[in-house]
Design a protein around this motif. Structure first.
Motif, mmCIF file in Angstrom:
data_model
loop_
_atom_site.group_PDB
_atom_site.id
_atom_site.type_symbol
_atom_site.label_atom_id
_atom_site.label_comp_id
_atom_site.label_asym_id
_atom_site.label_seq_id
_atom_site.Cartn_x
_atom_site.Cartn_y
_atom_site.Cartn_z
ATOM 1 N N ALA A 273 8.616 1.388 10.301
ATOM 2 C CA ALA A 273 8.084 0.058 10.598
ATOM 3 C C ALA A 273 6.717 0.168 11.269
ATOM 4 O O ALA A 273 5.787 -0.582 10.937
ATOM 5 C CB ALA A 273 9.060 -0.713 11.487
ATOM 6 N N ASP A 274 6.586 1.077 12.204
ATOM 7 C CA ASP A 274 5.305 1.252 12.885
ATOM 8 C C ASP A 274 4.244 1.774 11.924
ATOM 9 O O ASP A 274 3.071 1.357 11.984
ATOM 10 C CB ASP A 274 5.467 2.205 14.066
ATOM 11 N N ALA A 275 4.639 2.672 11.032
ATOM 12 C CA ALA A 275 3.694 3.184 10.040
ATOM 13 C C ALA A 275 3.238 2.072 9.103
ATOM 14 O O ALA A 275 2.052 2.004 8.724
ATOM 15 C CB ALA A 275 4.332 4.321 9.241
ATOM 16 N N LEU A 276 4.154 1.178 8.743
ATOM 17 C CA LEU A 276 3.805 0.070 7.862
ATOM 18 C C LEU A 276 2.842 -0.895 8.548
ATOM 19 O O LEU A 276 1.850 -1.335 7.951
ATOM 20 C CB LEU A 276 5.072 -0.666 7.412
ATOM 21 N N ALA A 277 3.122 -1.227 9.805
ATOM 22 C CA ALA A 277 2.234 -2.126 10.535
ATOM 23 C C ALA A 277 0.838 -1.524 10.659
ATOM 24 O O ALA A 277 -0.176 -2.222 10.486
ATOM 25 C CB ALA A 277 2.820 -2.424 11.911
ATOM 26 N N VAL A 291 5.384 -7.593 13.653
ATOM 27 C CA VAL A 291 6.033 -6.281 13.651
ATOM 28 C C VAL A 291 7.470 -6.454 14.136
ATOM 29 O O VAL A 291 7.705 -6.940 15.242
ATOM 30 C CB VAL A 291 5.294 -5.293 14.573
ATOM 31 N N PRO A 292 8.457 -6.109 13.326
ATOM 32 C CA PRO A 292 9.854 -6.310 13.731
ATOM 33 C C PRO A 292 10.299 -5.317 14.797
ATOM 34 O O PRO A 292 9.759 -4.215 14.903
ATOM 35 C CB PRO A 292 10.627 -6.111 12.427
ATOM 36 N N ASP A 293 11.297 -5.722 15.576
ATOM 37 C CA ASP A 293 11.893 -4.852 16.598
ATOM 38 C C ASP A 293 13.144 -4.148 16.092
ATOM 39 O O ASP A 293 13.838 -3.474 16.863
ATOM 40 C CB ASP A 293 12.242 -5.661 17.847
ATOM 41 N N PHE A 297 12.964 -5.058 7.284
ATOM 42 C CA PHE A 297 11.972 -5.826 6.535
ATOM 43 C C PHE A 297 10.803 -6.303 7.393
ATOM 44 O O PHE A 297 10.943 -6.548 8.597
ATOM 45 C CB PHE A 297 12.626 -7.059 5.901
ATOM 46 N N LEU A 298 9.668 -6.477 6.714
ATOM 47 C CA LEU A 298 8.488 -7.089 7.298
ATOM 48 C C LEU A 298 7.956 -8.110 6.296
ATOM 49 O O LEU A 298 7.842 -7.824 5.104
ATOM 50 C CB LEU A 298 7.442 -6.021 7.613
ATOM 51 N N TRP A 299 7.636 -9.295 6.794
ATOM 52 C CA TRP A 299 7.094 -10.385 5.963
ATOM 53 C C TRP A 299 5.593 -10.451 6.187
ATOM 54 O O TRP A 299 5.126 -10.447 7.327
ATOM 55 C CB TRP A 299 7.749 -11.689 6.371
ATOM 56 N N VAL A 300 4.828 -10.484 5.122
ATOM 57 C CA VAL A 300 3.375 -10.486 5.253
ATOM 58 C C VAL A 300 2.782 -11.654 4.466
ATOM 59 O O VAL A 300 3.150 -11.888 3.311
ATOM 60 C CB VAL A 300 2.781 -9.139 4.789
ATOM 61 N N ASP A 301 1.898 -12.397 5.120
ATOM 62 C CA ASP A 301 1.141 -13.474 4.482
ATOM 63 C C ASP A 301 -0.234 -12.932 4.129
ATOM 64 O O ASP A 301 -0.986 -12.455 5.001
ATOM 65 C CB ASP A 301 1.016 -14.679 5.421
ATOM 66 N N VAL A 344 11.230 4.051 2.317
ATOM 67 C CA VAL A 344 9.963 4.760 2.146
ATOM 68 C C VAL A 344 9.737 5.693 3.336
ATOM 69 O O VAL A 344 9.560 5.221 4.463
ATOM 70 C CB VAL A 344 8.778 3.784 2.031
ATOM 71 N N PRO A 345 9.754 7.006 3.132
ATOM 72 C CA PRO A 345 9.479 7.922 4.239
ATOM 73 C C PRO A 345 8.141 7.610 4.891
ATOM 74 O O PRO A 345 7.197 7.157 4.230
ATOM 75 C CB PRO A 345 9.472 9.294 3.558
ATOM 76 N N ALA A 346 8.060 7.839 6.192
ATOM 77 C CA ALA A 346 6.866 7.442 6.948
ATOM 78 C C ALA A 346 5.586 8.037 6.375
ATOM 79 O O ALA A 346 4.530 7.387 6.395
ATOM 80 C CB ALA A 346 7.045 7.838 8.411
ATOM 81 N N ASP A 347 5.677 9.264 5.839
ATOM 82 C CA ASP A 347 4.463 9.898 5.331
ATOM 83 C C ASP A 347 4.014 9.355 3.981
ATOM 84 O O ASP A 347 2.967 9.759 3.456
ATOM 85 C CB ASP A 347 4.636 11.421 5.266
ATOM 86 N N ARG A 348 4.789 8.417 3.409
ATOM 87 C CA ARG A 348 4.399 7.788 2.142
ATOM 88 C C ARG A 348 3.996 6.325 2.326
ATOM 89 O O ARG A 348 3.505 5.694 1.393
ATOM 90 C CB ARG A 348 5.573 7.866 1.151
ATOM 91 N N VAL A 349 4.211 5.793 3.521
ATOM 92 C CA VAL A 349 3.945 4.372 3.749
ATOM 93 C C VAL A 349 2.470 4.042 3.566
ATOM 94 O O VAL A 349 2.112 3.069 2.892
ATOM 95 C CB VAL A 349 4.430 3.960 5.153
ATOM 96 N N ASP A 350 1.588 4.821 4.167
ATOM 97 C CA ASP A 350 0.155 4.515 4.075
ATOM 98 C C ASP A 350 -0.321 4.515 2.630
ATOM 99 O O ASP A 350 -1.085 3.630 2.219
ATOM 100 C CB ASP A 350 -0.651 5.526 4.888
ATOM 101 N N GLU A 351 0.133 5.473 1.839
ATOM 102 C CA GLU A 351 -0.258 5.516 0.436
ATOM 103 C C GLU A 351 0.243 4.279 -0.303
ATOM 104 O O GLU A 351 -0.469 3.715 -1.145
ATOM 105 C CB GLU A 351 0.277 6.787 -0.222
ATOM 106 N N GLY A 352 1.458 3.844 0.020
ATOM 107 C CA GLY A 352 1.980 2.638 -0.627
ATOM 108 C C GLY A 352 1.150 1.411 -0.316
ATOM 109 O O GLY A 352 0.848 0.601 -1.209
#
Length: 370
Positions: A273-277, A291-293, A297-301, A344-352
């Motif tokens: 979640a932190d990597a996604l944010a 950013v969820p606690d 899931f995370l909802w993005v506008d 999604v593993p943390a090391d793939r989040v940024d690429e996604g």
């Protein structure tokens, strides 16, 4: 542009295999056969595997006859909707909410009344205004913790007020809480079930998010007469749920493996979640999100210039899968996405997210050219 050969999927709310305790589940299955072969090999009863039913009752501090264990929480939802919702029954739903909830209620032709979400959950003041204006729902479907798809959590004050409104206006709160144990920061809040003194709450949860979805084990907790009615419906539907799956869950729980599994899932999802944010802030700085606690899931506008119907195929071409916001509302959602970070593993989040940002630019370029 050549299509990506690998796919990064933010579309499914399921744990990736690396955070599922496969060895623990193997041991739990063997223990189930060793300790209770006759009961798990038979049909069983519609209320579920008795030891697991008792374990759940103890977890929630309720009588055993208030618990029904089902083939996944979606089966629990379906039974409850069949018991309470008929054509034109007024039902409160959150906006946005889980797409399968909307599907189930629409299939039963319920009269759905969406109430918006705030950063601390359902806009209870808006619900109260609707009630004062004459709305008389029979049911209010609430996902209180790390809501799917928005990721927000219903505050303690709102939980208390919602219970008061349910008592005053005579509706049932369906506390749909599969993410209860997946909190990775902040203080845990009491369930509305635990605060309820009037029999206003029916609670549902699942082991899909804490153990694995493949065992398809969920449950309902509610007033004894309602659970009895639903147990009769279950008997007529499938005689009994999967005794082996439920016995495996029970052995997994009493061995201590469940507690360890929850710890590992929390740790992995917090990192993701932190990597996604961070990736959204880096690659899509104009996007709005909370950013969820906890949860999945995370909802993005994305803003009015992004149409998610056009974005989805562009994202697919770039090798990233997402779910469009329109799936989670009766109207609107054209500029929003739900991102599930659980698989999604943390090391793939940024690429996604980098691919998603590139797909958004593809859509903008196409609009500019056309």
């Amino acid at each position: 542009m050549a299509a990506a050969t690998d796919t990064i999927s933010f579309s499914r709310g399921a744990p990736s295999l690396d955070i599922v305790d496969i060895e623990g589940l193997k041991a739990a299955t063997v223990a189930a056969f060793d300790k209770d072969p006759a009961r798990i090999a038979g049909y069983g009863t519609s209320v579920g595997y008795p030891p697991l039913r008792e374990w759940i009752a103890d977890k929630h501090g309720v009588a055993v006859d208030q618990v029904l264990v089902t083939n996944g929480s979606m089966q629990a939802d379906a039974f409850l909707f069949d018991a309470l919702v008929t054509p034109e029954t007024p039902v409160i739903v959150e906006r946005p909410t889980y797409d399968r909830t909307l599907l189930g209620l629409r299939n039963r032709r319920g009269d759905l009344h969406p109430i918006g979400l705030e950063s601390d959950g359902l806009d209870v003041a808006a619900l109260e205004e609707a009630l004062k204006g004459g709305l008389r729902p029979k049911l209010a479907h609430i996902i209180p913790n790390f809501q799917n798809p928005a990721g927000v959590t219903l505050s303690a004050a709102k939980r208390t007020r919602l219970l008061e409104l349910a008592t005053e206006y005579g509706f049932t709160i369906f506390e749909d809480d599969p993410y209860l144990d997946i909190r990775f920061r902040g203080e845990s809040l009491p369930t509305m079930l635990s605060l309820d003194t009037q029999g206003s709450v029916v609670f549902a949860s699942s082991f899909s998010k804490t153990v694995c979805p493949g065992l398809r084990t969920g449950y309902l907790v509610g007033p004894t007469n309602l659970i009895g009615k639903i147990a009769s419906m279950a008997t007529n539907t499938y005689i009994a749920p999967n005794m082996l799956a439920q016995a495996t869950i029970f052995q997994f729980a009493v061995s201590g493996a469940l507690e360890t599994s929850i710890h590992n899932v929390r740790k992995a999802l917090a990192e993701r979640a932190d990597a996604l944010a961070a990736a959204l802030s880096r690659h899509l700085p104009d996007a709005e999100f909370t950013v969820p606690d906890g949860g999945y899931f995370l909802w993005v506008d994305l803003g009015p210039e992004v149409d998610v119907h056009k974005l989805l195929p562009a994202a697919q071409e770039r090798g990233v899968q997402v779910v469009k916001g329109t799936d989670f509302v009766l109207e609107g959602g054209e500029h929003s996405l739900r991102l599930a970070y659980s698989a999604v593993p943390a090391d793939r989040v940024d690429e996604g997210v980098r691919r998603l940002a590139a797909a958004i630019e593809d859509c903008k370029l196409f609009v500019a050219i056309s």
